[in-house]
Write a protein that holds these residues in place. Structure first.
Motif, mmCIF file in Angstrom:
data_model
loop_
_atom_site.group_PDB
_atom_site.id
_atom_site.type_symbol
_atom_site.label_atom_id
_atom_site.label_comp_id
_atom_site.label_asym_id
_atom_site.label_seq_id
_atom_site.Cartn_x
_atom_site.Cartn_y
_atom_site.Cartn_z
ATOM 1 N N VAL A 12 0.847 -1.202 0.000
ATOM 2 C CA VAL A 12 0.000 0.000 0.000
ATOM 3 C C VAL A 12 0.877 1.244 0.000
ATOM 4 C CG1 VAL A 12 -1.663 1.333 1.364
ATOM 5 C CG2 VAL A 12 -2.004 -1.130 1.053
ATOM 6 N N ASP A 13 1.924 1.234 0.834
ATOM 7 C CA ASP A 13 2.842 2.385 0.911
ATOM 8 C C ASP A 13 3.556 2.601 -0.420
ATOM 9 O OD1 ASP A 13 4.131 4.499 2.364
ATOM 10 O OD2 ASP A 13 5.944 3.233 2.393
ATOM 11 N N ASN A 14 4.052 1.517 -1.026
ATOM 12 C CA ASN A 14 4.733 1.628 -2.327
ATOM 13 C C ASN A 14 3.773 2.104 -3.418
ATOM 14 O OD1 ASN A 14 7.231 0.877 -1.344
ATOM 15 N ND2 ASN A 14 6.992 -1.285 -1.857
ATOM 16 N N THR A 15 2.535 1.628 -3.367
ATOM 17 C CA THR A 15 1.531 2.063 -4.345
ATOM 18 C C THR A 15 1.258 3.554 -4.187
ATOM 19 O OG1 THR A 15 0.524 -0.130 -4.295
ATOM 20 C CG2 THR A 15 -0.815 1.650 -5.195
ATOM 21 N N ARG A 16 1.138 4.001 -2.962
ATOM 22 C CA ARG A 16 0.915 5.428 -2.696
ATOM 23 C C ARG A 16 2.084 6.263 -3.229
ATOM 24 N NH1 ARG A 16 0.091 5.260 2.692
ATOM 25 N NH2 ARG A 16 -2.033 4.599 2.313
ATOM 26 N N LYS A 17 3.307 5.777 -2.984
ATOM 27 C CA LYS A 17 4.493 6.490 -3.481
ATOM 28 C C LYS A 17 4.490 6.550 -5.009
ATOM 29 C CE LYS A 17 7.545 5.409 0.411
ATOM 30 N NZ LYS A 17 8.722 4.636 0.839
ATOM 31 N N LEU A 18 4.145 5.438 -5.650
ATOM 32 C CA LEU A 18 4.085 5.403 -7.108
ATOM 33 C C LEU A 18 3.026 6.351 -7.656
ATOM 34 C CD1 LEU A 18 4.577 1.609 -7.889
ATOM 35 C CD2 LEU A 18 6.135 3.476 -8.448
ATOM 36 N N LEU A 19 1.883 6.409 -6.998
ATOM 37 C CA LEU A 19 0.828 7.331 -7.433
ATOM 38 C C LEU A 19 1.278 8.788 -7.287
ATOM 39 C CD1 LEU A 19 -2.369 5.547 -6.043
ATOM 40 C CD2 LEU A 19 -1.688 5.821 -8.435
ATOM 41 N N ASN A 20 1.954 9.087 -6.184
ATOM 42 C CA ASN A 20 2.477 10.444 -5.994
ATOM 43 C C ASN A 20 3.526 10.781 -7.057
ATOM 44 O OD1 ASN A 20 0.871 10.968 -3.778
ATOM 45 N ND2 ASN A 20 2.401 10.293 -2.297
ATOM 46 N N LEU A 21 4.401 9.820 -7.337
ATOM 47 C CA LEU A 21 5.419 10.021 -8.356
ATOM 48 C C LEU A 21 4.772 10.224 -9.726
ATOM 49 C CD1 LEU A 21 8.401 10.060 -9.217
ATOM 50 C CD2 LEU A 21 8.276 7.570 -9.415
#
Length: 102
Positions: A12-21
């Motif tokens: 979930v954290d990595n997905t959030r980071k990818l979405l922000n990126l």
């Protein structure tokens, strides 16, 4: 069980980071598109100005060739032919411009 929860939280954290990126890259892409568009407008304006200056230069050359004193008949005839050629070049250029406007 906490291992699965930790892995899920990590996903979930990595997905959030990818979405922000992805969002920040999209913003940068939009800014670059605007910059490209602005540079195209500046380029087109510079090209138009360059063409206008070239036309003025041609007109000045024609005017100078007409103003120069009479040296002898052969020089005058050459200048007349040169001037006619320049006028023909102007007419062709005007015709090309008209064609582009259609």
């Amino acid at each position: 069980m906490s291992s699965v929860a930790a892995q899920l939280a990590n996903v979930v954290d990595n997905t959030r980071k990818l979405l922000n990126l992805c969002a920040s890259l999209q913003e940068e892409n939009d800014m670059l598109r605007l910059e490209v568009q602005s540079l195209k407008v500046a380029f087109d304006t510079s090209n138009d100005k360059n063409k206008q200056l070239e036309e003025k230069l041609k007109a000045l050359a024609v005017a100078r060739s007409l103003e120069e004193g009479q040296v002898d008949k052969t020089v005058i005839n050459e200048k007349i032919l040169d001037t006619k050629q320049k006028i023909n070049d102007f007419v062709r250029e005007i015709d090309r411009c008209i064609e582009l406007l259609r």
